[in-house]
Design an enzyme around this catalytic site. Structure first.
Site, mmCIF file in Angstrom:
data_model
loop_
_atom_site.group_PDB
_atom_site.id
_atom_site.type_symbol
_atom_site.label_atom_id
_atom_site.label_comp_id
_atom_site.label_asym_id
_atom_site.label_seq_id
_atom_site.Cartn_x
_atom_site.Cartn_y
_atom_site.Cartn_z
ATOM 1 N N LYS A 95 0.865 -1.188 0.000
ATOM 2 C CA LYS A 95 0.000 0.000 0.000
ATOM 3 C C LYS A 95 0.900 1.236 0.000
ATOM 4 C CE LYS A 95 -3.406 2.587 2.800
ATOM 5 N NZ LYS A 95 -4.365 2.561 3.920
ATOM 6 N N ASP A 145 -2.726 10.081 4.007
ATOM 7 C CA ASP A 145 -4.142 9.711 4.103
ATOM 8 C C ASP A 145 -4.868 10.675 5.048
ATOM 9 O OD1 ASP A 145 -6.595 8.500 4.189
ATOM 10 O OD2 ASP A 145 -5.937 6.744 5.348
ATOM 11 N N LYS A 150 -10.577 12.223 8.630
ATOM 12 C CA LYS A 150 -10.147 11.666 9.919
ATOM 13 C C LYS A 150 -10.277 12.723 11.010
ATOM 14 C CE LYS A 150 -6.659 8.485 8.185
ATOM 15 N NZ LYS A 150 -7.379 7.279 8.622
ATOM 16 N N ASP A 206 1.275 5.960 5.852
ATOM 17 C CA ASP A 206 0.321 5.086 5.182
ATOM 18 C C ASP A 206 0.878 4.452 3.906
ATOM 19 O OD1 ASP A 206 -2.091 3.874 5.545
ATOM 20 O OD2 ASP A 206 -3.272 5.396 4.499
ATOM 21 N N ASP A 232 -12.318 7.093 3.547
ATOM 22 C CA ASP A 232 -11.150 6.770 4.368
ATOM 23 C C ASP A 232 -10.780 5.284 4.265
ATOM 24 O OD1 ASP A 232 -9.045 7.265 6.037
ATOM 25 O OD2 ASP A 232 -10.236 7.379 7.879
ATOM 26 N N GLU A 265 -9.645 3.831 1.767
ATOM 27 C CA GLU A 265 -9.085 4.018 0.422
ATOM 28 C C GLU A 265 -8.050 2.967 0.060
ATOM 29 O OE1 GLU A 265 -7.864 5.365 3.093
ATOM 30 O OE2 GLU A 265 -5.747 4.947 2.803
ATOM 31 N N ARG A 304 -7.773 -0.253 0.421
ATOM 32 C CA ARG A 304 -8.216 -1.490 -0.239
ATOM 33 C C ARG A 304 -8.550 -1.245 -1.712
ATOM 34 N NH1 ARG A 304 -12.872 -2.325 4.127
ATOM 35 N NH2 ARG A 304 -11.374 -1.050 5.259
HETATM 36 N N1 BES Z 1 -4.619 4.268 6.825
HETATM 37 C C1 BES Z 1 -5.762 3.934 7.562
HETATM 38 C C2 BES Z 1 -5.519 2.860 8.633
HETATM 39 C C3 BES Z 1 -4.517 3.182 9.704
HETATM 40 C C4 BES Z 1 -4.951 3.533 10.966
HETATM 41 C C5 BES Z 1 -3.152 3.060 9.485
HETATM 42 C C6 BES Z 1 -4.043 3.794 11.974
HETATM 43 C C7 BES Z 1 -2.242 3.325 10.493
HETATM 44 C C8 BES Z 1 -2.687 3.679 11.740
HETATM 45 C C9 BES Z 1 -6.856 3.420 6.632
HETATM 46 O O1 BES Z 1 -6.847 3.967 5.358
HETATM 47 C C10 BES Z 1 -8.173 3.765 7.249
HETATM 48 O O2 BES Z 1 -8.430 4.917 7.392
HETATM 49 N N2 BES Z 1 -8.982 2.767 7.577
HETATM 50 C C11 BES Z 1 -10.262 2.986 8.133
HETATM 51 C C12 BES Z 1 -11.228 2.029 7.483
HETATM 52 C C13 BES Z 1 -12.660 2.253 7.876
HETATM 53 C C14 BES Z 1 -13.134 3.600 7.376
HETATM 54 C C15 BES Z 1 -13.487 1.138 7.336
HETATM 55 C C16 BES Z 1 -10.181 2.716 9.633
HETATM 56 O O3 BES Z 1 -9.507 1.780 10.032
HETATM 57 O O4 BES Z 1 -10.729 3.513 10.387
HETATM 58 ZN ZN ZN Z 2 -5.063 4.643 4.657
HETATM 59 MN MN MN Z 3 -7.868 5.803 5.263
#
Ligand code: BES
Ligand code: ZN
Ligand code: MN
Length: 474
Positions: A242, A247, A254, A266, A325, A327, A329
């Site tokens: 990734k 992000d 966020k 990220d 968020d 993104e 995947r």
């Molecule tokens: N990059 C984040 C996940 C992340 C969180 C990485 C903390 C490192 C530390 C990812 O893109 C994300 O935002 N995931 C969301 C998914 C949700 C919206 C289904 C999440 O985990 O909140």
């Molecule tokens: Zn992310």
């Molecule tokens: Mn994200």
């Protein structure tokens, strides 16, 4: 840090097991008993020791010694040497039942080098740490001692390279600069690096990557790195990272307070696969591996993708975007499909800082894994164990797959809060072509630490460079 082999110069470091601490000559040092008992990670460096210059190094119980404990002990030793300004030592590693001498040497050198990592380029008052020299020998004769030391050095250079990429801030590290660094560093080692700019990504049909990257002024890059060094073997391992260089969450923004500021991390998956490629090529491994990184920034702008959009992907499958968020995947869908369908890799591992849910489940200590092939996973698990990098397999079955179904498109990009690491992994599974063996590693917790842990620093860890190297080094 310098290492010399089979040389005795400087201060003697004596490794001592907890259960043998008072058997030998240490009996004479009774008055010191309370200060040193051989427990793991104890370093007694109150020189001179009973008139003799000697440092005592606790290895814990002899039968319990494993690679990772050796890493910890040598990390600690170097920290003590640095602060005591004791800059040259010699040490003889004992022979034990539980670990081969070769692995013991590898772990000692790795651990010592872990102690030297710094990311201080933005500090005006940074100063060099004093350089420590370790003269290393082994109780059991090792013909290739020097070679083992050199290999461990190369491994740590790969890990540090990966850490530097992930620690770098998004102001300087964005899709274009990430692609430039990968090109420059890897081409020099004979890796074939192809970089596709935004227009070329359109031609390739990378609709998922482009949708996510659309809101940023810093346009996406698709990076393909080929290292094919085993013509007798038809198997090619695919590594997908990734590469979201920042992000913000996009329109599903966020919370700013304590999560957005570290989102330069990220691209941790990209950092790991690029670091691994560097290591594999440096060591000239006889293997075939292709790495793929879809690099982009997830930002807010008039042209950004929006919650509620339905987008397409390289595979032709459509995605309902419920949360911008989620993104990662979407970008991985294109990269994994490209690797498995267009590049025809035989098996694939994707690494991604994918879900906050993984942190909730496993903390910053374990990487979460989802796989479609137990045998392949078991191989990886063994490689990870030797590397001292902890991985935990998640359950994954149709009940979870059900949660990714969309009423309007083929899939939706979030399966909800519950089991979030698993549904995220299984989303990616939809884009593994030809049903090749696949492992998804969610490194959201392990790639970037909020505080130091054992020999790992706060910030980027370079996690799984070592695991992947072990796996490919067969
Ligand atoms: N990059 C984040 C996940 C992340 C969180 C990485 C903390 C490192 C530390 C990812 O893109 C994300 O935002 N995931 C969301 C998914 C949700 C919206 C289904 C999440 O985990 O909140
Ligand atoms: Zn992310
Ligand atoms: Mn994200």
């Amino acid at each position: 840090m310098k290492f010399f082999t089979n040389k005795q110069a400087g201060v003697k470091v004596t490794p001592i097991f907890e259960n043998e601490a008072y058997e030998s000559k240490l009996l004479e040092y009774t008055k010191e008993r309370e200060l040193f008992s051989g427990k793991l990670n104890e370093v007694y460096a109150n020189l001179p020791f009973n008139g003799e210059k000697e440092i005592l190094l606790g290895l814990g119980k002899k039968e319990e010694l494993v690679e990772d404990k050796v890493r910890e002990v040598f990390f600690k030793l170097v920290k003590v040497l640095e602060s005591n300004k004791e800059l040259e030592v010699f040490v003889t590693l004992p022979k034990v039942e539980s670990v081969s001498t070769e692995k013991l040497v590898n772990a000692a050198v790795e651990g010592a080098l872990h102690a030297t990592y710094k990311f201080d380029k933005y500090k005006s008052d940074r100063k060099e740490s004093p350089e420590v020299t370790i003269n290393l020998s082994t109780e059991e004769n090792l013909e290739n001692l020097e070679e083992v030391v050199n290999e461990a050095r190369d491994i740590m250079s790969g890990v540090f390279f990966s850490r530097d990429l992930v620690n770098e801030r998004a102001e300087y590290l964005y899709p274009e600069t990430l692609a430039n660094i990968a090109s420059k560093e890897l081409s020099a080692l004979g890796v074939e690096v192809e970089v596709y700019d935004e227009k070329q990504c359109e031609e390739l049909g990378l609709k998922g990557l482009l949708a996510v990257g659309r809101g940023s002024d810093r346009k996406p890059r698709f990076i393909v790195m080929k290292y094919l060094n085993n013509p007798e073997e038809s198997e090619v391992v695919g590594l997908v990272g990734k590469g979201v260089t920042y992000d913000s969450g996009g329109y599903s923004i966020k919370p700013t307070a304590n999560s957005m500021d570290i989102m330069h991390c990220d691209m941790g998956g990209a950092g790991t696969v690029i670091g691994t490629m560097k290591l594999v090529a440096t060591r000239k491994l006889k293997t075939n591996v292709i790495a793929v990184v879809g690099a982009c920034e997830n930002m807010i702008a008039g042209g950004s993708y929006k919650p509620g959009d339905v987008i397409s992907t390289l595979s032709g499958k459509t995605v309902e975007v419920l949360n911008t968020d989620a993104e990662g995947r979407i970008t991985l869908a294109d990269s994994v499909y490209y690797a498995t369908e267009k590049l025809k890799v035989s098996k694939v591992i994707d690494l991604a800082t994918l879900t906050g849910a993984c942190l909730v489940a496993l903390g910053e200590f374990y990487t979460g894994a989802v796989t479609n092939n137990q045998e392949f996973y078991n191989e990886l698990s063994k490689a990870a164990k030797e590397a001292g990098e902890r991985v935990w397999q998640m359950p994954a079955d149709d009940s979870f797959r059900e949660l990714n179904k969309s009423s309007i498109a083929d899939v939706k990009n979030t399966g909800g809060r519950l089991g979030g690491t698993i549904t995220a992994g299984l989303f990616i599974e939809n884009f593994v072509a030809n049903n090749v063996p696949w492992i998804h590693l969610d490194i959201a917790g392990t790639a970037y630490l909020s505080k130091a842990e054992k020999y790992l620093p706060k910030g980027a860890t370079g996690v799984h460079v070592k695991t992947l190297y072990n796996l490919l080094n067969k």
